[in-house]
Scaffold this motif. Structure first.
Motif, PDB file in Angstrom:
ATOM      1  N   THR A  44       0.808  -1.219   0.000  1.00 20.56           N
ATOM      2  CA  THR A  44       0.000   0.000   0.000  1.00 20.56           C
ATOM      3  C   THR A  44       0.841   1.268   0.000  1.00 20.56           C
ATOM      4  N   MET A  45       0.513   2.157  -0.916  1.00 15.70           N
ATOM      5  CA  MET A  45       1.079   3.507  -1.007  1.00 15.70           C
ATOM      6  C   MET A  45      -0.101   4.448  -1.199  1.00 15.70           C
ATOM      7  N   HIS A  46       0.169   5.741  -1.134  1.00 11.63           N
ATOM      8  CA  HIS A  46      -0.874   6.729  -1.428  1.00 11.63           C
ATOM      9  C   HIS A  46      -0.598   7.335  -2.793  1.00 11.63           C
ATOM     10  N   PRO A  72      -5.165   5.522  -0.591  1.00  9.68           N
ATOM     11  CA  PRO A  72      -4.384   4.285  -0.564  1.00  9.68           C
ATOM     12  C   PRO A  72      -4.633   3.455  -1.818  1.00  9.68           C
ATOM     13  N   THR A 122       2.999   8.858  -2.301  1.00  9.95           N
ATOM     14  CA  THR A 122       3.630   8.881  -0.989  1.00  9.95           C
ATOM     15  C   THR A 122       3.848   7.443  -0.554  1.00  9.95           C
ATOM     16  N   THR A 123       5.076   7.153  -0.143  1.00 11.44           N
ATOM     17  CA  THR A 123       5.419   5.830   0.356  1.00 11.44           C
ATOM     18  C   THR A 123       5.574   5.909   1.871  1.00 11.44           C
ATOM     19  N   ILE A 124       5.811   4.781   2.502  1.00 11.36           N
ATOM     20  CA  ILE A 124       6.028   4.761   3.945  1.00 11.36           C
ATOM     21  C   ILE A 124       7.201   5.670   4.320  1.00 11.36           C
ATOM     22  N   ILE A 136       6.133   9.495   4.851  1.00 12.18           N
ATOM     23  CA  ILE A 136       5.240  10.000   5.901  1.00 12.18           C
ATOM     24  C   ILE A 136       5.990  10.445   7.151  1.00 12.18           C
ATOM     25  N   GLY A 187       1.153  10.800   9.924  1.00  8.67           N
ATOM     26  CA  GLY A 187       2.079   9.671   9.812  1.00  8.67           C
ATOM     27  C   GLY A 187       2.909   9.490  11.071  1.00  8.67           C
ATOM     28  N   SER A 220       4.190  -1.724   6.874  1.00 11.54           N
ATOM     29  CA  SER A 220       4.195  -0.482   6.086  1.00 11.54           C
ATOM     30  C   SER A 220       2.843  -0.277   5.416  1.00 11.54           C
ATOM     31  N   MET A 236       0.196   2.773   6.207  1.00  8.04           N
ATOM     32  CA  MET A 236      -0.280   3.646   5.133  1.00  8.04           C
ATOM     33  C   MET A 236      -1.809   3.664   5.070  1.00  8.04           C
TER      34      MET A 236
END
Length: 151
Positions: free
Chosen positions: A47-49, A54, A70-72, A75, A81, A101, A105
């Motif tokens: 999962t990423m944004h 998500p 946006t990745t872990i 944040i 985050g 992760s 997210m």
């Protein structure tokens, strides 16, 4: 050439447009926080944004990405985050850690959309994330703690 913004940084990737976002981020950009789990968008480890929502990066072709990613790793400077990560540590959520992760997210996206989620809303938002270790009770408690910290 694929142009996108990842964690606030403009990047250009000379990659196949059908390459999944997960592999572009992990292999091309060396951001390895998101994990490969099932490869079928069922487990949530990847999962990423994208534009704040998500997404399962294992099944998202880079050519379809519309908006910032946006990745872990991205944040760390985000207030929500930071609150989620602190709650994860305080509630000792992670066991093996592989899914975490993606869990974090999804929790961040939930708390950005809903400042005070109920148990049912947490369960619904987190349903796409599988934890083999079964830390769901701690995940829910950590989300409630992060929400309280942010209030």
């Amino acid at each position: 050439m694929i142009n996108m913004t990842v964690n606030g940084r403009a990047v250009s990737l000379d990659a196949d447009p059908d390459m999944p976002l997960l592999w572009a981020v992990r292999e091309e950009l060396q951001l390895t926080g998101a994990k490969f789990g099932c490869g079928a968008a069922q487990c949530g480890a990847c999962t990423m944004h994208v534009a704040g929502a998500p997404v399962r990066a294992c099944m998202t072709p880079i050519s379809s990405v519309q908006g910032p990613v946006t990745t872990i790793e991205g944040i760390a400077s985000d207030k929500v985050g930071q609150a989620v990560q602190a709650a994860w540590v305080a509630h000792d959520v992670a066991q093996c850690g592989y899914c975490q992760s993606g869990q974090v997210m999804s929790a961040v996206a939930l708390l950005k959309a809903n400042k005070k989620p109920t148990d049912a809303q947490i369960d619904e938002a987190m349903a796409g994330n599988i934890c083999r270790c079964g830390t769901y009770t701690r995940i829910r408690a950590a989300i409630h703690a992060a929400a309280a910290q942010l209030a």
